[in-house]
Design an enzyme around this catalytic site. Sequence first.
Site, PDB file in Angstrom:
ATOM      1  N   ASN A   9       1.235  -0.993  -0.355  1.00 47.32           N
ATOM      2  CA  ASN A   9      -0.018   0.225   0.080  1.00 47.32           C
ATOM      3  C   ASN A   9       0.693   1.094  -0.280  1.00 47.32           C
ATOM      4  O   ASN A   9       1.212   1.759   1.104  1.00 47.32           O
ATOM      5  CB  ASN A   9      -0.852   0.037   1.122  1.00 47.32           C
ATOM      6  CG  ASN A   9      -2.229   0.996   1.452  1.00 47.32           C
ATOM      7  OD1 ASN A   9      -1.765   2.150   0.143  1.00 47.32           O
ATOM      8  ND2 ASN A   9      -2.421   0.612   2.561  1.00 47.32           N
ATOM      9  N   LYS A  11      -0.255   4.466  -0.581  1.00 45.87           N
ATOM     10  CA  LYS A  11      -0.389   5.323   0.361  1.00 45.87           C
ATOM     11  C   LYS A  11       0.029   6.162  -0.882  1.00 45.87           C
ATOM     12  O   LYS A  11      -0.285   5.713  -2.191  1.00 45.87           O
ATOM     13  CB  LYS A  11      -0.341   5.889   1.804  1.00 45.87           C
ATOM     14  CG  LYS A  11      -0.025   4.834   3.096  1.00 45.87           C
ATOM     15  CD  LYS A  11       0.038   5.028   3.360  1.00 45.87           C
ATOM     16  CE  LYS A  11      -0.830   3.554   4.637  1.00 45.87           C
ATOM     17  NZ  LYS A  11       0.109   3.316   5.929  1.00 45.87           N
ATOM     18  N   HIS A  97      -9.062   1.064   5.178  1.00 49.48           N
ATOM     19  CA  HIS A  97      -7.749   1.646   5.797  1.00 49.48           C
ATOM     20  C   HIS A  97      -8.241   2.197   6.624  1.00 49.48           C
ATOM     21  O   HIS A  97      -9.300   3.401   6.949  1.00 49.48           O
ATOM     22  CB  HIS A  97      -7.271   2.230   4.760  1.00 49.48           C
ATOM     23  CG  HIS A  97      -5.826   2.053   5.802  1.00 49.48           C
ATOM     24  ND1 HIS A  97      -5.747   2.984   6.326  1.00 49.48           N
ATOM     25  CD2 HIS A  97      -4.239   0.731   5.348  1.00 49.48           C
ATOM     26  CE1 HIS A  97      -4.260   3.015   7.117  1.00 49.48           C
ATOM     27  NE2 HIS A  97      -3.678   1.480   5.941  1.00 49.48           N
ATOM     28  N   GLU A  99      -6.987   4.478   8.110  1.00 49.46           N
ATOM     29  CA  GLU A  99      -6.649   6.201   7.674  1.00 49.46           C
ATOM     30  C   GLU A  99      -8.135   7.212   6.622  1.00 49.46           C
ATOM     31  O   GLU A  99      -7.931   8.321   6.445  1.00 49.46           O
ATOM     32  CB  GLU A  99      -5.693   6.385   6.339  1.00 49.46           C
ATOM     33  CG  GLU A  99      -4.257   6.291   7.164  1.00 49.46           C
ATOM     34  CD  GLU A  99      -3.286   5.452   7.199  1.00 49.46           C
ATOM     35  OE1 GLU A  99      -3.339   5.463   5.382  1.00 49.46           O
ATOM     36  OE2 GLU A  99      -2.149   5.019   6.913  1.00 49.46           O
ATOM     37  N   GLU A 169      -5.285  -4.525  10.176  1.00 52.27           N
ATOM     38  CA  GLU A 169      -4.091  -3.660  10.543  1.00 52.27           C
ATOM     39  C   GLU A 169      -4.476  -3.360  12.753  1.00 52.27           C
ATOM     40  O   GLU A 169      -5.126  -2.312  12.011  1.00 52.27           O
ATOM     41  CB  GLU A 169      -4.602  -2.467   8.928  1.00 52.27           C
ATOM     42  CG  GLU A 169      -4.169  -3.255   8.317  1.00 52.27           C
ATOM     43  CD  GLU A 169      -3.479  -2.283   7.104  1.00 52.27           C
ATOM     44  OE1 GLU A 169      -2.052  -2.426   6.694  1.00 52.27           O
ATOM     45  OE2 GLU A 169      -4.104  -1.278   7.179  1.00 52.27           O
ATOM     46  N   GLY A 175       2.647   2.410  10.814  1.00 52.05           N
ATOM     47  CA  GLY A 175       3.369   3.744  10.516  1.00 52.05           C
ATOM     48  C   GLY A 175       4.348   4.121  12.081  1.00 52.05           C
ATOM     49  O   GLY A 175       5.107   5.169  11.929  1.00 52.05           O
ATOM     50  N   SER A 215       3.400  -2.239  10.312  1.00 46.40           N
ATOM     51  CA  SER A 215       5.410  -2.015  10.541  1.00 46.40           C
ATOM     52  C   SER A 215       5.888  -3.224  10.349  1.00 46.40           C
ATOM     53  O   SER A 215       6.685  -3.763  11.015  1.00 46.40           O
ATOM     54  CB  SER A 215       5.493  -1.193  12.017  1.00 46.40           C
ATOM     55  OG  SER A 215       4.754  -0.491  12.759  1.00 46.40           O
ATOM     56  N   GLY A 237       5.147   1.488   4.955  1.00 45.64           N
ATOM     57  CA  GLY A 237       6.026   1.985   4.410  1.00 45.64           C
ATOM     58  C   GLY A 237       7.127   1.380   3.690  1.00 45.64           C
ATOM     59  O   GLY A 237       8.009   1.878   2.735  1.00 45.64           O
TER      60      GLY A 237
HETATM   61  P1  13P Z   1       3.479   0.641   7.608  1.00 44.98           P
HETATM   62  O1  13P Z   1       3.929  -0.896   7.379  1.00 44.98           O
HETATM   63  O2  13P Z   1       3.790   1.545   7.128  1.00 44.98           O
HETATM   64  O3  13P Z   1       2.969   0.465   8.895  1.00 44.98           O
HETATM   65  O4  13P Z   1       1.920   0.835   6.542  1.00 44.98           O
HETATM   66  C1  13P Z   1       0.664  -0.150   7.017  1.00 44.98           C
HETATM   67  C2  13P Z   1      -0.387   0.073   6.289  1.00 44.98           C
HETATM   68  O5  13P Z   1      -0.882   1.218   6.533  1.00 44.98           O
HETATM   69  C3  13P Z   1      -0.534  -1.029   5.514  1.00 44.98           C
HETATM   70  O6  13P Z   1      -1.899  -0.548   4.500  1.00 44.98           O
END
Ligand code: 13P
Length: 252
Positions: A9, A11, A97, A99, A169, A175, A215, A237
């Site tokens: 992802n 983002k 998600h 977010e 998640e 993150g 993460s 990330g």
């Molecule tokens: P990270 O791997 O950066 O923690 O993000 C996970 C995520 O939100 C994948 O959708």
Amino acid sequence: MRKQIVAGNWKMNKTFSEAETLITEIADALDDVDLKDAEVILCPPAIYLEMATDVAFESNFKVGAQNIYPEDSGAFTGEISPLMLKELNVTYCIIGHSERRKYFHETNEFLQRKVDALLKHHIRPIFCCGEVLPEREANQHFEVVKKQVQESLFHLSMESFLDVVIAYEPVWAIGTGVTATKEQAQEMHAYIRGLIAEKYDGSTAVETTILYGGSCNGKNARELFAQPDVDGGLIGGASLKPDEFLQIATSF
Ligand code: 13P
């Protein structure tokens, strides 16, 4: 048997030229690795989907979107429909998600419409669920995830449900560099699988891919993916770093 998946992802990251470089690097690297039976999915920002599907056509990955609006067309300025994605050969779409739940106020009910809109066009939803830290600290994480899954997915027929991928998640792990322990991930994944068995049946539960996200990186992927109910990862990330992403994708 259910599919093992590693999905990136991206983002809201990368310019067009950076995205092109990253997709090409990942595609080239995928030529040289043994993914066993695992599937790799790249989910770049929407304006790069066409470029990604062009590369994917001759490579070993699938393409997913990060969002849709749950109508085929109409006066929804700025939005993208599943019908549009279908013609681009986009085969997956992340929805729910944290977010989007947080910044765009998406509710379980609204996500139900997105699930239906995607399945109508045979695009597989990657449905995200997970608790925030205060909910875990209050020992409410199972109830929170149950409500998310029930309210957005359990209206589906068994046949439709089999097209859904679930991604657990925990929001406190996204993150932050704080990954769920393998025990925490396994416990929640087994719980979700149990909910599916209760609602549908045992074989539907066994066939459902449940990814872990938060993460996840080249160092911890192997022990997470080794858990019996963890079928891969939704990677944020680390999916922007080709070497590390490939390391994760080969961690089964
Ligand atoms: P990270 O791997 O950066 O923690 O993000 C996970 C995520 O939100 C994948 O959708």
